[in-house]
Design a protein around this motif. Sequence first.
Motif, short mmCIF file in Angstrom:
data_model
loop_
_atom_site.label_atom_id
_atom_site.label_comp_id
_atom_site.label_asym_id
_atom_site.label_seq_id
_atom_site.Cartn_x
_atom_site.Cartn_y
_atom_site.Cartn_z
N GLU A 161 0.84 -1.19 0.00
CA GLU A 161 0.00 0.00 0.00
C GLU A 161 0.88 1.24 0.00
O GLU A 161 1.87 1.30 0.73
CB GLU A 161 -0.90 0.04 1.23
N GLU A 165 -1.63 11.03 0.97
CA GLU A 165 -2.67 11.94 1.46
C GLU A 165 -4.07 11.39 1.22
O GLU A 165 -4.98 11.62 2.03
CB GLU A 165 -2.52 13.31 0.78
N GLN A 166 -4.25 10.66 0.14
CA GLN A 166 -5.57 10.10 -0.14
C GLN A 166 -6.01 9.12 0.95
O GLN A 166 -7.20 8.94 1.19
CB GLN A 166 -5.57 9.39 -1.49
N LYS A 167 -5.05 8.50 1.61
CA LYS A 167 -5.37 7.57 2.70
C LYS A 167 -5.42 8.26 4.06
O LYS A 167 -5.67 7.62 5.07
CB LYS A 167 -4.35 6.43 2.71
N GLY A 168 -5.14 9.57 4.06
CA GLY A 168 -5.25 10.34 5.29
C GLY A 168 -3.95 10.73 5.94
O GLY A 168 -3.93 11.30 7.04
N PHE A 203 -4.10 3.45 11.66
CA PHE A 203 -4.41 3.10 10.28
C PHE A 203 -5.12 1.76 10.24
O PHE A 203 -4.67 0.78 10.82
CB PHE A 203 -3.11 3.02 9.46
N GLN A 207 -9.90 -0.93 5.75
CA GLN A 207 -10.49 0.19 5.02
C GLN A 207 -9.46 0.96 4.21
O GLN A 207 -9.81 1.84 3.43
CB GLN A 207 -11.17 1.15 6.00
N SER A 208 -8.18 0.64 4.43
CA SER A 208 -7.07 1.32 3.77
C SER A 208 -7.13 2.82 3.99
O SER A 208 -7.00 3.62 3.06
CB SER A 208 -7.06 1.01 2.26
N ARG A 209 -7.29 3.23 5.25
CA ARG A 209 -7.36 4.66 5.54
C ARG A 209 -6.96 4.94 6.98
O ARG A 209 -7.03 4.06 7.85
CB ARG A 209 -8.75 5.21 5.28
N VAL A 210 -6.54 6.19 7.20
CA VAL A 210 -6.25 6.67 8.55
C VAL A 210 -7.56 6.86 9.30
O VAL A 210 -8.50 7.45 8.79
CB VAL A 210 -5.47 7.99 8.50
#
Length: 258
Positions: A161, A165-168, A203, A207-210
């Motif tokens: 991965e 920024e898109q992931k937070g 993280f 969900q692949s996000r912060v």
Amino acid sequence: MSTILKLELESRCSIKNKKAGLSEPSGLALAPDGSLWTVCDENRRLFRIDFAGQIQESLEIGNRGLEGIAFDAEGQICVVDEDVSKIIVYDCQTGKEILNRRLQDLEGFASIAAHFEEIDGNGLEGITFDTMHNELLLLKEADPGLLIAVSADLERITSVEILDEQKGFTAEGKKMDFSGMCFDAKRDLLWILSEEARCVFTFDRRQSRVVQRHSLKKNQQGRSIRYAEGIAVDKNSERLYVVSDDDAKLTVFRIVEC
């Protein structure tokens, strides 16, 4: 994750011991027995320390340039060598090298090879063991930041991965970097440090996000954490431990669920 997590400062102490070679810690991990271990990139030793910062044991090893430390499912010590992008496994009793694997020798490396052609100090910076998925997770520092999952037998890369920024992941105008991480089995989350952003992110790989961002800048007590390089969470996920590089300090937070 609907639960909000807060970090409450509990204690802070120095772990510096120049005589023993512990001056610039670059990784942190909790062993299966609950003991705390750290590694320094300027010497050839691994250190077991207590929660007051005192050295309890040190193991002489054959490598320098180590930037992270973790324990695998068998209780062996795993580290990453930033200079040559390599995973090394040591016996936790003797410090004897059991095996090592260069990232480029793993099945699936071709998918990320371009990111390791000229790392210029932005190589592997952290490592942790995901007990729920039985994988070692590696952290690349920057340009770009990567989360690389490796099979427990160290034979293949199972997923990659880009941490952007898109992931937070944001650094409030500074260049984004990553300096350490640990796996929280209770919550199935990663705690990921950024030295430049002066914060720690939670993280969610599912969900692949912060999920949350926790500042390490000055708090109500007027204290801040600089040069954060290593992070560990206890097995009950009630305490978070952060170690600083140049300052050689161990900071303990209580994790509060709101």
